[in-house]
Write a protein that holds these residues in place. Structure first.
Motif, PDB file in Angstrom:
ATOM      1  N   ASP A 273      -0.306  18.804  14.313  1.00 54.47           N
ATOM      2  CA  ASP A 273      -0.594  17.908  13.201  1.00 54.47           C
ATOM      3  C   ASP A 273       0.517  17.008  12.842  1.00 54.47           C
ATOM      4  O   ASP A 273       1.523  17.736  12.599  1.00 54.47           O
ATOM      5  N   VAL A 274       0.473  15.764  12.708  1.00 57.54           N
ATOM      6  CA  VAL A 274       1.856  15.016  12.475  1.00 57.54           C
ATOM      7  C   VAL A 274       1.162  13.837  11.200  1.00 57.54           C
ATOM      8  O   VAL A 274       0.239  13.246  11.505  1.00 57.54           O
ATOM      9  N   VAL A 275       2.025  13.623  10.302  1.00 55.44           N
ATOM     10  CA  VAL A 275       1.732  12.564   9.225  1.00 55.44           C
ATOM     11  C   VAL A 275       2.723  11.771   8.906  1.00 55.44           C
ATOM     12  O   VAL A 275       4.010  12.154   9.002  1.00 55.44           O
ATOM     13  N   GLY A 276       2.721  10.471   8.929  1.00 57.10           N
ATOM     14  CA  GLY A 276       3.862   9.497   8.676  1.00 57.10           C
ATOM     15  C   GLY A 276       4.385   9.812   7.211  1.00 57.10           C
ATOM     16  O   GLY A 276       3.352   9.841   6.177  1.00 57.10           O
ATOM     17  N   LEU A 277       5.568   9.500   6.822  1.00 60.55           N
ATOM     18  CA  LEU A 277       6.154   9.971   5.600  1.00 60.55           C
ATOM     19  C   LEU A 277       5.374   8.977   4.634  1.00 60.55           C
ATOM     20  O   LEU A 277       5.182   9.323   3.490  1.00 60.55           O
ATOM     21  N   ALA A 278       5.413   7.606   5.121  1.00 56.72           N
ATOM     22  CA  ALA A 278       4.892   6.706   4.302  1.00 56.72           C
ATOM     23  C   ALA A 278       3.490   6.948   3.831  1.00 56.72           C
ATOM     24  O   ALA A 278       3.050   6.609   2.663  1.00 56.72           O
ATOM     25  N   ASP A 279       2.714   7.354   4.776  1.00 58.52           N
ATOM     26  CA  ASP A 279       1.067   7.515   4.439  1.00 58.52           C
ATOM     27  C   ASP A 279       1.473   8.844   3.426  1.00 58.52           C
ATOM     28  O   ASP A 279       0.316   8.933   2.569  1.00 58.52           O
ATOM     29  N   LEU A 280       2.171   9.866   3.680  1.00 56.99           N
ATOM     30  CA  LEU A 280       2.097  10.845   2.822  1.00 56.99           C
ATOM     31  C   LEU A 280       2.500  10.595   1.426  1.00 56.99           C
ATOM     32  O   LEU A 280       1.741  10.980   0.645  1.00 56.99           O
ATOM     33  N   ASP A 281       3.526   9.662   1.431  1.00 56.94           N
ATOM     34  CA  ASP A 281       3.782   9.368  -0.145  1.00 56.94           C
ATOM     35  C   ASP A 281       2.707   8.373  -0.746  1.00 56.94           C
ATOM     36  O   ASP A 281       2.620   8.547  -2.025  1.00 56.94           O
ATOM     37  N   ALA A 282       2.190   7.620  -0.105  1.00 56.18           N
ATOM     38  CA  ALA A 282       0.805   6.745  -0.622  1.00 56.18           C
ATOM     39  C   ALA A 282      -0.049   7.821  -1.099  1.00 56.18           C
ATOM     40  O   ALA A 282      -0.557   7.482  -2.160  1.00 56.18           O
ATOM     41  N   GLU A 283      -0.360   8.628  -0.290  1.00 57.51           N
ATOM     42  CA  GLU A 283      -1.429   9.587  -0.559  1.00 57.51           C
ATOM     43  C   GLU A 283      -1.174  10.451  -2.020  1.00 57.51           C
ATOM     44  O   GLU A 283      -1.861  10.722  -2.808  1.00 57.51           O
ATOM     45  N   VAL A 284       0.157  10.870  -2.117  1.00 53.32           N
ATOM     46  CA  VAL A 284       0.763  11.443  -3.259  1.00 53.32           C
ATOM     47  C   VAL A 284       0.430  10.593  -4.525  1.00 53.32           C
ATOM     48  O   VAL A 284      -0.024  11.133  -5.590  1.00 53.32           O
ATOM     49  N   HIS A 285       0.841   9.592  -4.413  1.00 55.90           N
ATOM     50  CA  HIS A 285       0.732   8.412  -5.514  1.00 55.90           C
ATOM     51  C   HIS A 285      -0.509   8.251  -5.762  1.00 55.90           C
ATOM     52  O   HIS A 285      -0.879   7.983  -6.867  1.00 55.90           O
ATOM     53  N   GLY A 286      -1.481   8.151  -4.982  1.00 55.14           N
ATOM     54  CA  GLY A 286      -2.923   7.943  -5.053  1.00 55.14           C
ATOM     55  C   GLY A 286      -3.660   9.096  -5.935  1.00 55.14           C
ATOM     56  O   GLY A 286      -4.264   8.844  -6.980  1.00 55.14           O
ATOM     57  N   LEU A 287      -3.295  10.371  -5.556  1.00 52.27           N
ATOM     58  CA  LEU A 287      -3.517  11.445  -6.289  1.00 52.27           C
ATOM     59  C   LEU A 287      -3.243  11.467  -7.638  1.00 52.27           C
ATOM     60  O   LEU A 287      -3.693  11.998  -8.631  1.00 52.27           O
ATOM     61  N   ALA A 288      -1.690  11.163  -7.918  1.00 51.13           N
ATOM     62  CA  ALA A 288      -0.995  11.104  -9.177  1.00 51.13           C
ATOM     63  C   ALA A 288      -1.689  10.077  -9.968  1.00 51.13           C
ATOM     64  O   ALA A 288      -1.961  10.261 -11.372  1.00 51.13           O
ATOM     65  N   ARG A 289      -2.533   9.119  -9.714  1.00 50.93           N
ATOM     66  CA  ARG A 289      -3.198   8.213 -10.396  1.00 50.93           C
ATOM     67  C   ARG A 289      -4.782   8.954 -10.919  1.00 50.93           C
ATOM     68  O   ARG A 289      -5.420   8.223 -11.919  1.00 50.93           O
ATOM     69  N   LEU A 290      -5.152   9.799 -10.366  1.00 51.34           N
ATOM     70  CA  LEU A 290      -6.174  10.649 -10.713  1.00 51.34           C
ATOM     71  C   LEU A 290      -6.033  11.834 -11.496  1.00 51.34           C
ATOM     72  O   LEU A 290      -5.033  12.550 -11.587  1.00 51.34           O
ATOM     73  N   SER A 291      -7.010  12.133 -12.522  1.00 47.16           N
ATOM     74  CA  SER A 291      -6.974  13.541 -13.114  1.00 47.16           C
ATOM     75  C   SER A 291      -6.921  14.530 -12.501  1.00 47.16           C
ATOM     76  O   SER A 291      -7.502  14.342 -11.195  1.00 47.16           O
ATOM     77  N   VAL A 292      -6.727  15.725 -12.832  1.00 49.37           N
ATOM     78  CA  VAL A 292      -7.013  16.959 -12.010  1.00 49.37           C
ATOM     79  C   VAL A 292      -8.372  17.176 -11.703  1.00 49.37           C
ATOM     80  O   VAL A 292      -9.043  17.499 -10.714  1.00 49.37           O
ATOM     81  N   ALA A 293      -9.400  16.890 -12.685  1.00 49.76           N
ATOM     82  CA  ALA A 293     -10.717  16.956 -12.610  1.00 49.76           C
ATOM     83  C   ALA A 293     -11.266  16.083 -11.370  1.00 49.76           C
ATOM     84  O   ALA A 293     -12.188  16.336 -10.629  1.00 49.76           O
ATOM     85  N   ALA A 294     -10.693  14.606 -11.553  1.00 49.97           N
ATOM     86  CA  ALA A 294     -11.016  13.798 -10.567  1.00 49.97           C
ATOM     87  C   ALA A 294     -10.533  14.042  -9.012  1.00 49.97           C
ATOM     88  O   ALA A 294     -11.394  13.893  -8.100  1.00 49.97           O
ATOM     89  N   ARG A 295      -9.527  14.541  -9.026  1.00 50.72           N
ATOM     90  CA  ARG A 295      -9.009  15.240  -7.515  1.00 50.72           C
ATOM     91  C   ARG A 295     -10.139  16.120  -7.151  1.00 50.72           C
ATOM     92  O   ARG A 295     -10.120  16.298  -5.686  1.00 50.72           O
ATOM     93  N   MET A 296     -10.562  17.026  -8.171  1.00 47.71           N
ATOM     94  CA  MET A 296     -11.616  18.134  -7.553  1.00 47.71           C
ATOM     95  C   MET A 296     -12.938  17.306  -7.075  1.00 47.71           C
ATOM     96  O   MET A 296     -13.407  17.362  -6.087  1.00 47.71           O
ATOM     97  N   SER A 297     -13.394  16.539  -7.997  1.00 50.84           N
ATOM     98  CA  SER A 297     -14.651  15.873  -7.602  1.00 50.84           C
ATOM     99  C   SER A 297     -14.539  14.659  -6.551  1.00 50.84           C
ATOM    100  O   SER A 297     -15.383  14.922  -5.812  1.00 50.84           O
ATOM    101  N   GLU A 298     -13.488  13.993  -6.634  1.00 46.25           N
ATOM    102  CA  GLU A 298     -13.480  12.803  -5.558  1.00 46.25           C
ATOM    103  C   GLU A 298     -12.813  13.227  -4.172  1.00 46.25           C
ATOM    104  O   GLU A 298     -12.986  12.541  -3.248  1.00 46.25           O
ATOM    105  N   ARG A 299     -11.811  14.396  -4.320  1.00 43.43           N
ATOM    106  CA  ARG A 299     -11.321  14.546  -3.164  1.00 43.43           C
ATOM    107  C   ARG A 299     -11.566  15.690  -2.518  1.00 43.43           C
ATOM    108  O   ARG A 299     -10.920  16.131  -1.634  1.00 43.43           O
ATOM    109  N   GLY A 300     -12.277  16.459  -3.319  1.00 47.30           N
ATOM    110  CA  GLY A 300     -12.839  17.868  -2.730  1.00 47.30           C
ATOM    111  C   GLY A 300     -11.734  18.974  -2.828  1.00 47.30           C
ATOM    112  O   GLY A 300     -11.715  19.914  -2.249  1.00 47.30           O
TER     113      GLY A 300
END
Length: 303
Positions: free
Chosen positions: A234-261
């Motif tokens: 498996d390979v992921v682009g560093l820019a895509d990884l960074d964008a995903e991390v910042h997207g998760l950071a905008r969510l609460s821990v509860a939302a990360r569970m309910s919205e991202r599984g």
């Protein structure tokens, strides 16, 4: 013909304990059972320097059940290793004694250098490290192992106290659901950057990241933009990884569970772990990350 041998492996991380039983024949091994238990040794060790009674009781119970599994499957050898949280815990000998008494299993607390060696061993079973310069990174709950491999040989192996669970304990957890927490993480990393950056003065040819958090991050990116694989890895682009991390950071821990599984014990550590993975990739000048889904337990099994 070599008779198969059944082996039990325990990886006592700071965020979870992983058990597996494998059948080895010659140079190959087939996993028969694999379990991950969310016993957070680091929650106590990083905060107070002590393992709580409830945590020790959960650990002893887990080992007792693993012993029963090993007996049922005819395991002839068991190796159990513990990493950052147990290195920090002042009362670790008490837990080691209790586990030995309950299960007959001896826990070995390994150093950061030993951890890095097992990491390299586990990864090279999946990724060809024989040519060029490879950066291997494992962001655990308590520490980050950073290994540089040149033409198949380890040139440096370092362990930094930048584990995801450790940073949650050290930094302002009330900000952990917003961008403010990411800013705190970056500030914390910059304070240690001079120690890490000198390792990357020479070009890195491949960046290999392991650990449950990077695997989850890859899965989240792949779910939206599609799976990328190179030579079966498996390979992921560093820019895509960074964008995903910042997207998760905008969510609460509860939302990360309910919205991202995400599981509860993944939803809180995934952001600090992701920030470290991205930061190290940027320092190394890499634009993509290989995610081989291997780690210390694989190194133990191969060893």
């Amino acid at each position: 013909m070599v008779a198969p041998t059944r082996i039990g492996i325990v990886d006592m991380g700071s965020n979870a304990i992983r058990f597996l039983v494998a059948e080895a024949t010659g140079g190959t091994a087939h996993v028969l059972e694999s379990h991950r238990l969310p016993v957070r040794l680091g929650r106590d060790a990083f905060h107070t320097g002590q393992l709580a009674e409830t945590t020790m009781a959960d650990t002893v119970d887990a080992f007792r059940r693993f012993r029963a599994t090993c007996d049922r499957l005819g395991v002839v050898r068991i190796r159990a290793v513990a990493t950052s949280a147990m290195r920090d815990a002042h009362n670790r000998d008490l837990l080691i004694d209790r586990v030995r008494a309950a299960s007959g299993i001896e826990i070995e607390v390994i150093s950061g250098t030993q951890e890095a060696y097992l990491l390299k061993l586990g990864i090279e079973g999946k990724v060809d490290l024989s040519r060029g310069r490879s950066l291997l990174v494992d962001v655990g709950g308590g520490s980050v192992e950073v290994v540089l491999v040149e033409d198949g040989q380890v040139s440096s192996a370092d362990s930094y106290r930048l584990g995801a669970l450790r940073m949650l304990e050290a930094l302002d957890e009330t900000a952990s659901s917003g961008e403010t927490f990411v800013d705190l993480l970056h500030k914390h990393l910059r304070n240690l950057e001079h120690r890490i950056a000198e390792r990357f003065e020479t070009k890195v040819d491949r960046y290999v990241a392991v650990g449950g958090n990077i695997e989850s991050l890859y899965d989240l990116v792949a779910a939206r933009s599609g799976q990328r694989r190179v030579e079966g890895i498996d390979v992921v682009g560093l820019a895509d990884l960074d964008a995903e991390v910042h997207g998760l950071a905008r969510l609460s821990v509860a939302a990360r569970m309910s919205e991202r599984g995400l599981r509860a014990d993944r939803a809180d550590t995934i952001v600090p772990a992701g920030v470290v993975y991205v930061h190290l990739g940027e320092l190394a000048g890499c634009d993509q990350v290989l995610v081989p889904r291997a780690g210390i337990k694989d190194g133990l099994l191969l060893e």
